[in-house]
Write a protein that holds these residues in place. Structure first.
Motif, PDB file in Angstrom:
ATOM      1  N   LYS A 135       0.832  -1.413  -0.015  1.00  0.00           N
ATOM      2  CA  LYS A 135      -0.127   0.033  -0.036  1.00  0.00           C
ATOM      3  C   LYS A 135       1.037   1.230  -0.019  1.00  0.00           C
ATOM      4  CE  LYS A 135      -4.026  -1.989   0.179  1.00  0.00           C
ATOM      5  NZ  LYS A 135      -4.842  -1.783  -1.013  1.00  0.00           N
ATOM      6  N   ARG A 194       2.995   4.205   0.979  1.00  0.00           N
ATOM      7  CA  ARG A 194       3.435   4.698   2.251  1.00  0.00           C
ATOM      8  C   ARG A 194       4.791   5.536   2.392  1.00  0.00           C
ATOM      9  NH1 ARG A 194       7.165  -0.212   4.396  1.00  0.00           N
ATOM     10  NH2 ARG A 194       8.258   1.612   5.673  1.00  0.00           N
ATOM     11  N   ASP A 195       5.032   6.087   3.427  1.00  0.00           N
ATOM     12  CA  ASP A 195       6.107   6.968   3.240  1.00  0.00           C
ATOM     13  C   ASP A 195       7.552   6.289   3.795  1.00  0.00           C
ATOM     14  OD1 ASP A 195       8.051   9.144   3.450  1.00  0.00           O
ATOM     15  OD2 ASP A 195       6.937  10.245   4.964  1.00  0.00           O
ATOM     16  N   TYR A 196       8.355   6.022   2.935  1.00  0.00           N
ATOM     17  CA  TYR A 196       9.685   5.499   3.440  1.00  0.00           C
ATOM     18  C   TYR A 196      10.499   6.217   4.233  1.00  0.00           C
ATOM     19  CZ  TYR A 196       8.168   1.338   0.593  1.00  0.00           C
ATOM     20  OH  TYR A 196       7.501   0.321   0.179  1.00  0.00           O
TER      21      TYR A 196
END
Length: 215
Positions: free
Chosen positions: A93, A95-97
């Protein structure tokens, strides 16, 4: 202080310059260098990948066949992951890595990377890097004289009336099509690029700016 030879664009030594120990002779913190590289690569990830789970796939509301008596394996939905067109198990999904390092950690990592290049004799100082025209051939000749194949070239971004001057622009345009070469100004250097390229090349003006900003 360490002394480094100053070269001209023909690869000839024209002098020496002393490097500031607080930037180019610090204790190398490998853990912070590693974190800085990870942060740089993580922050570049878009994180836009997405797939549907079995709860989000359209259809499959009816049990395909009765539980017993058919001789086939029991199934609850044609949108289960084992079916073609079914949902994905643990679907990715958006998302902010990205993750952050504080300012002190980033500064120490940058100084550690620069120190490593100096210790490895892979830090070159040029008296100037000025091209009359934005010609790739002219930059290739300079790189050939310096015997460079994979290098990060750091210049001071000279700005006049809010725009980069022709000198810095010519260097950037002349080098952008050369494989293994990257240009950057003092404000854009980062640990990843310093370590990725075999040699760091800086002009005397860029070196003075680095010492002014990061000392």
């Amino acid at each position: 202080m360490a002394n480094v030879s100053v070269l001209n664009m023909n690869g000839q030594q024209v002098g020496e310059v002393e490097l500031v120990d607080s930037i180019f002779a610090v204790e190398v913190k490998e853990n912070l260098v590693h974190s800085a590289v990870l942060a740089y690569l993580a922050n570049r990830r878009q994180g836009t990948q997405s797939a549907k789970t079995r709860a989000e796939v359209r259809g499959g509301g009816r049990k395909p066949w009765k539980q017993k008596g058919t001789g086939r394996a029991r199934q609850g939905s044609i949108r289960s992951p084992q079916w073609t067109g079914g949902g994905v198990v643990f679907a990715p999904k958006p998302r902010d890595y990205s993750f952050k390092m504080n300012r002190t950690e980033k500064l120490i990592a940058l100084k550690s990377a620069l120190t490593t290049r100096v210790q490895e004799n892979k830090f070159i100082v040029l008296d100037e890097l000025a091209l009359a025209e934005a010609k790739t051939k002219a930059m290739v000749n300079v790189l050939g004289a310096l015997e460079l194949k994979k290098a990060l070239i750091v210049t001071e971004d000279k700005v006049t009336e809010g725009r980069a001057t022709d000198v810095s622009k010519n260097v950037m345009l002349a080098a952008r099509n050369i494989q293994g070469i990257k240009t950057a100004n003092v404000n854009n250097i980062n640990v990843y690029d310093i370590l990725k390229y075999d040699t760091v090349v800086v002009t005397k003006e860029a070196l003075a700016k680095i010492e002014e900003v990061y000392a």
